[in-house]
Design an enzyme around this catalytic site. Structure first.
Site, short mmCIF file in Angstrom:
data_model
loop_
_atom_site.label_atom_id
_atom_site.label_comp_id
_atom_site.label_asym_id
_atom_site.label_seq_id
_atom_site.Cartn_x
_atom_site.Cartn_y
_atom_site.Cartn_z
N SER A 120 3.61 -10.39 9.12
CA SER A 120 2.37 -10.92 9.70
C SER A 120 1.51 -11.45 8.56
O SER A 120 1.62 -10.99 7.42
CB SER A 120 1.62 -9.80 10.42
OG SER A 120 0.29 -10.20 10.72
N TYR A 123 -2.64 -1.46 10.16
CA TYR A 123 -1.69 -2.47 10.66
C TYR A 123 -1.30 -3.42 9.52
O TYR A 123 -0.10 -3.66 9.27
CB TYR A 123 -2.30 -3.25 11.84
CG TYR A 123 -1.39 -4.37 12.30
CD1 TYR A 123 -0.18 -4.09 12.93
CD2 TYR A 123 -1.72 -5.71 12.06
CE1 TYR A 123 0.67 -5.12 13.34
CE2 TYR A 123 -0.88 -6.74 12.46
CZ TYR A 123 0.32 -6.44 13.10
OH TYR A 123 1.17 -7.46 13.48
#
Ligand code: NDP
Ligand code: 8X3
Length: 250
Positions: free
Chosen positions: A137, A150
């Site tokens: 990501s 995250y």
């Protein structure tokens, strides 16, 4: 010869779109995820190729090992491992975040990805071919408020991908890390624990990436000639870019 892809997180979003696009191209598939019904529906839908369903919670090491041991001969020769299963939970600052959420992200995005990779790699190495595509990501490279654990799990995915390349040197196996930005899937509904309104607000007035955009990238990566390895591929929608550094003024 027909190729086989092993996709984690195939029940929704990127994983499902990749399954659909690879099936169009004639790939046989191992589809993994926790939601059995969705896997069965997808198997029915993709009836032009051989689909093996592997219901599994990637956080459970024993389940992952069994899933790989139980692969039928028809689906053992994995040409593509798409490590896509993952999630974000919450967007609170670190000082207020739920430690259980942090653990779930670590267990899924880091440990789950390690379990699947470690279980399947020996098969790929033995065959001397294959491609591991990890779903990283932009959050693995770029911090943002509330991204905390995250983002850190995705930074692990990036560095793990690089280190896999180093270990797999000379084996012929390729490793790529795909690093998408804003993309609409069930990601935000999961992040906000089922709050659809809050999830929709993330994409309001934007044109985010779609799961199909990501599937096209995954297919492009795997279709490069065998001597070409794309190490990392970062992609954002045009509507997304960087902001200035935050400065606290007194
Ligand atoms: P979705 O929520 O739509 O899909 C997530 C998938 O992961 C589901 O198929 C889910 O299956 C699976 N999954 C989650 N937890 C587990 C678990 N414990 N065991 C097995 N499977 C699990 O989100 P996306 O498609 O957007 O996300 C896919 C990947 O892309 C994730 O790794 C995410 O971090 C990453 N990503 C997403 C971006 C976005 O903006 N959407 C941007 C950048 C990266 P099930 O619930 O059935 O188990
Ligand atoms: C998902 C993209 O920006 O919400 O990985 O973290 S972001």
């Amino acid at each position: 010869m027909t190729k086989t892809a092993f996709i984690t997180g195939a029940t929704s979003g990127f994983g499902k779109a990749c399954a659909e696009m690879l099936a169009e191209k004639g790939w046989n598939l191992v589809l993994s995820g926790r939601r059995t019904e969705r896997l069965q529906e997808l198997q029915k839908q993709l009836n032009n190729v051989a689909v093996h369903i592997a219901v599994c919670d990637v956080r459970e090491r024993k389940q992952v090992e069994k899933m790989v041991l139980d692969l039928p001969d028809s689906h053992k020769n994995i040409d593509l491992l798409l490590n896509n299963a993952g999630l974000a939970l919450g967007l609170k600052p670190a000082q207020d975040a739920d430690l259980d959420d942090w653990e779930t992200m670590v267990d899924t995005n880091i440990k789950g990805l390690m379990y699947v990779t470690r279980s399947l790699l020996p098969i790929m190495v033995k065959r001397g071919q294959g491609h591991v595509i990890n779903m990283g990501s932009i959050a693995g490279s770029w911090p943002y408020p509330g991204g905390n654990a995250y983002g850190a799990t995705k930074a692990f995915v990036e560095q793990f991908s690089n280190n896999l390349r180093a270990d797999l040197h000379g084996t012929g196996i390729r490793v790529s890390n795909v690093e998408p930005g804003l993309a609409e899937s069930e990601f935000s509904v999961v992040r906000f624990q089922g709050d659809q309104k809050k999830a929709d607000a993330v994409y309001d007035g934007t044109e985010p990436l779609t799961p199909k955009d990501i599937a096209e990238i995954v297919c492009w990566l795997v279709e490069r000639p065998p001597h070409v390895n794309v190490n990392r591929l970062e992609v954002m929608p045009v509507c997304q870019s960087w902001a200035p550094f935050a400065i606290d003024r007194h």
